[in-house]
Design a protein around this motif. Structure first.
Motif, PDB file in Angstrom:
ATOM      1  N   SER A  95       0.972  -1.238  -0.048  1.00  0.00           N
ATOM      2  CA  SER A  95       0.138  -0.079  -0.294  1.00  0.00           C
ATOM      3  C   SER A  95       0.711   1.001   0.243  1.00  0.00           C
ATOM      4  CB  SER A  95      -0.649   0.208   1.155  1.00  0.00           C
ATOM      5  OG  SER A  95      -1.316  -1.151   1.064  1.00  0.00           O
ATOM      6  N   GLN A 144      -8.236   0.634   0.173  1.00  0.00           N
ATOM      7  CA  GLN A 144      -8.391  -1.200   0.609  1.00  0.00           C
ATOM      8  C   GLN A 144      -9.543  -1.106   1.361  1.00  0.00           C
ATOM      9  OE1 GLN A 144      -4.436  -2.254   2.832  1.00  0.00           O
ATOM     10  NE2 GLN A 144      -4.165  -4.466   2.360  1.00  0.00           N
ATOM     11  N   ASP A 182      -6.487  -2.096  -3.998  1.00  0.00           N
ATOM     12  CA  ASP A 182      -5.285  -2.048  -3.377  1.00  0.00           C
ATOM     13  C   ASP A 182      -5.823  -3.271  -2.465  1.00  0.00           C
ATOM     14  OD1 ASP A 182      -4.175  -2.878  -1.414  1.00  0.00           O
ATOM     15  OD2 ASP A 182      -3.773  -0.786  -0.345  1.00  0.00           O
TER      16      ASP A 182
HETATM   17 MG    MG Z   1      -2.050  -3.045   2.313  1.00  0.00          MG
END
Ligand code: MG
Ligand code: ATP
Length: 545
Positions: A379, A420, A498
């Motif tokens: 990330s 995410q 993500d």
């Molecule tokens: Mg991550």
């Protein structure tokens, strides 16, 4: 940033509003003068009365006219100072807004939440008080004090000397009282804050408190906060109530000393003596000198806090800006790739390097998956691509341009970022997709929703796209789809995904993969995954740290 922001803003305001500035000066001078004359007229009237000479009606009318004029000019002065102060703070806020636009994205990640807001709100407000009850009023008050002293000297030199001796002491006394009152008010505010927080805290953990039998403990703490607040208010009221009597007693003593000494005859009489009318005028002047003296104390306080605010605003305006990409070597490259990372070194903390020398080129239309264990820095690569952080070493280039230098508007057309976790914004379902950007049309929203297959669901809502957003409107998988619609609505060239299929059942995962297949067509795509997916269909890069 050269010079001082407030001086620049004040100069700019003066040159833009010459009439306002002139009117302000006229009312300040007028209000000081008009405030000084009435006691002189009163002296004239009383002398005429005591000497039994003829009293003209004009004098009495003049006295009242002057009193009203002085009040009107005072009010006018206050309003104009406020208007002037607001114009200056408007200038400063505009300068700061322009600055905000030219800051690199990593400024926001380096700053605590609320810091920038407090620069715009609290700090600029202290500058406003600098004008409304700071330098301008202080200058006016100082002029008033000196003029009154000059008149007292002319009327009774002895009293003038007494006043000059007593005024500094009174000023120190006033400051001591003001400091204690402010400290008491601050204590009270803190105690009230603690008491106010205590209630929701207690309610939130009521079950735990009940289980641990801690009700009495919490009640006693609440009592303590209330008591602290109460004592602080009492202290503040005490100082407030004894200040005025002290000032009145001191001024009475001064006048009494003057009267007694002038009644003694001899040279003292010449030094202190005066007619009845002059005595009345003098008493009026003595009374008038304490008001500005008290104000000056508060004005100095305001100037001090404004100085701290100005330092912070100046520091904000001196923050390094985004480099202007025009004409740099960057833009001269032919056909640079969508993403190019070279020898990237980065960590969030100085002693903890997460990315150590990552290099990666993603060509137009390519689909690449980043894989790696949790915490490896996958990330983090996205955050660097978005320019949210500056790398320690190495370069992050998007179409040949340094990631940190990309402007907000441009970033939205370059990147579609599916995070995410979905972060909802306040507003309607449509706002979740447009993020409130009026440049995105309803057709574009519908197209994005159609691509991810969510339109049939949203269409059924009571107000369709305009239904106020709530998490409960959508399932977990639908929220992921919404997140993809948000990412593709501005037709970005690069899609960043993500870990979006984590924690989903296989049916939903299949739907999302289909949506992504559709969304990633003709786009460069970088995705993050623990597992390998078919939709990527491209290279895999392992991130290790
Ligand atoms: Mg991550
Ligand atoms: P996952 O697969 O669990 O999502 P990841 O590879 O995406 O992991 P990152 O989120 O990039 O990992 O985080 C890499 C490391 O940096 C982790 O050790 C994490 O704790 C740390 N980290 C992430 N964000 C921050 C931050 N804002 N401040 C400090 N450390 C951070």
């Amino acid at each position: 940033m050269k010079g001082n922001v407030v001086v620049d803003a004040a100069k700019e305001t003066i040159s833009r509003h010459v009439k306002l500035t002139a009117l302000l000066l006229v009312t300040i001078i007028g209000s000081i003068t008009a405030g000084l004359i009435p006691p002189l007229v009163l002296e004239w009237i009383i002398n005429a009365l005591t000497e039994k000479s003829e009293l003209s009606l004009m004098a009495i009318v003049l006295y009242f006219i002057l009193l009203s004029l002085s009040g009107a000019l005072d009010a006018g002065k206050e309003s104009l100072i406020t208007v002037f102060g607001q114009k200056v703070t408007h200038q400063i806020r505009s300068m700061m807004c322009r600055k905000l636009k030219s800051l690199p994205a990593d400024y926001y990640t380096k700053q605590d939440t609320g810091t920038t807001v407090s620069r715009f709100v609290g700090d600029v407000d202290t500058v406003e008080t600098l004008f409304t009850s700071g330098i301008i009023s202080m200058a006016a008050d100082a002029c008033r004090i000196f003029s009154i002293l000059a008149i007292i000297f002319v009327k009774s030199p002895g009293l003038g000397v007494l006043m000059v001796l007593v005024l500094p002491l009174l000023y120190l006394l006033t400051r001591a009282f003001q400091k204690r009152m402010l400290a008491a008010q601050l204590d009270n505010r803190q105690a009230v804050g603690r008491a106010n927080n205590h209630i929701p805290d207690t309610i939130r953990s009521i079950r735990t408190l009940h289980n641990l039998n801690k009700e009495e403990y919490m009640e006693n703490r609440y009592d303590t906060y209330i008591q602290e607040g109460f004592r602080a208010v009492n202290r503040s009221n005490f100082y407030d109530s004894i200040y005025s009597p002290i000032i009145i007693i001191v001024s009475t003593i001064l006048v009494a000393v003057m009267m007694i000494l002038s009644a003694k005859g001899g040279w003292l009489m010449a030094f202190f003596g005066m007619s009845v009318g002059t005595a009345v005028a003098i008493i009026s002047y003595v009374g008038k000198i304490f008001g500005p003296l008290e104000s000056i104390g508060m004005e100095i306080q305001n100037i001090q806090s404004a100085a701290a605010g100005i330092r912070r605003i100046n520091a904000f305006l001196s923050e390094p800006e985004k480099e202007t990409p025009a004409g740099t070597a960057d833009s001269q490259k032919d056909n640079p790739p969508p993403i190019q990372l070279q020898n990237l070194h980065f960590g969030y903390e100085d002693d903890k390097e997460i990315l150590n020398g990552l290099s990666l080129t993603v060509n137009a239309g390519e689909h690449i998956t980043l894989i790696g264990r949790t915490g490896a820095g996958k990330s983090t690569v996205f955050k660097l691509l978005l320019g949210l952080y500056e790398p320690w070493e190495g370069t992050v280039e998007i179409y040949g341009k340094k990631a940190g230098n990309i402007q907000e508007m441009e970033r939205r057309t370059l990147f579609g970022y599916v995070e995410q976790e979905f972060h909802a914004v306040p507003g309607s379902v449509q706002d979740q997709i447009t993020l409130g950007d009026p440049a995105i049309s309803r057709e574009e929203v519908l197209k994005a929703l159609d691509t991810v297959g969510l339109w049939s669901t949203i269409k059924e809502f009571s107000e369709g796209l305009y239904t106020p957003y709530q998490d409960s409107l959508f399932s977990q998988g639908q929220i992921q789809l919404l997140s993809i619609a948000r990412a593709i609505v501005s037709d970005p060239k690069i899609l960043l995904l993500d870990e979006i299929t984590a924690n989903l059942d296989s049916d939903t995962e299949k739907r999302i993969l289909e949506a992504l297949q559709e969304a990633s067509r003709n786009r460069t795509m970088l995705s993050i995954s623990h597992r390998l997916y078919e939709y990527s269909g491209g290279r895999y890069i392992t991130i290790t740290s």
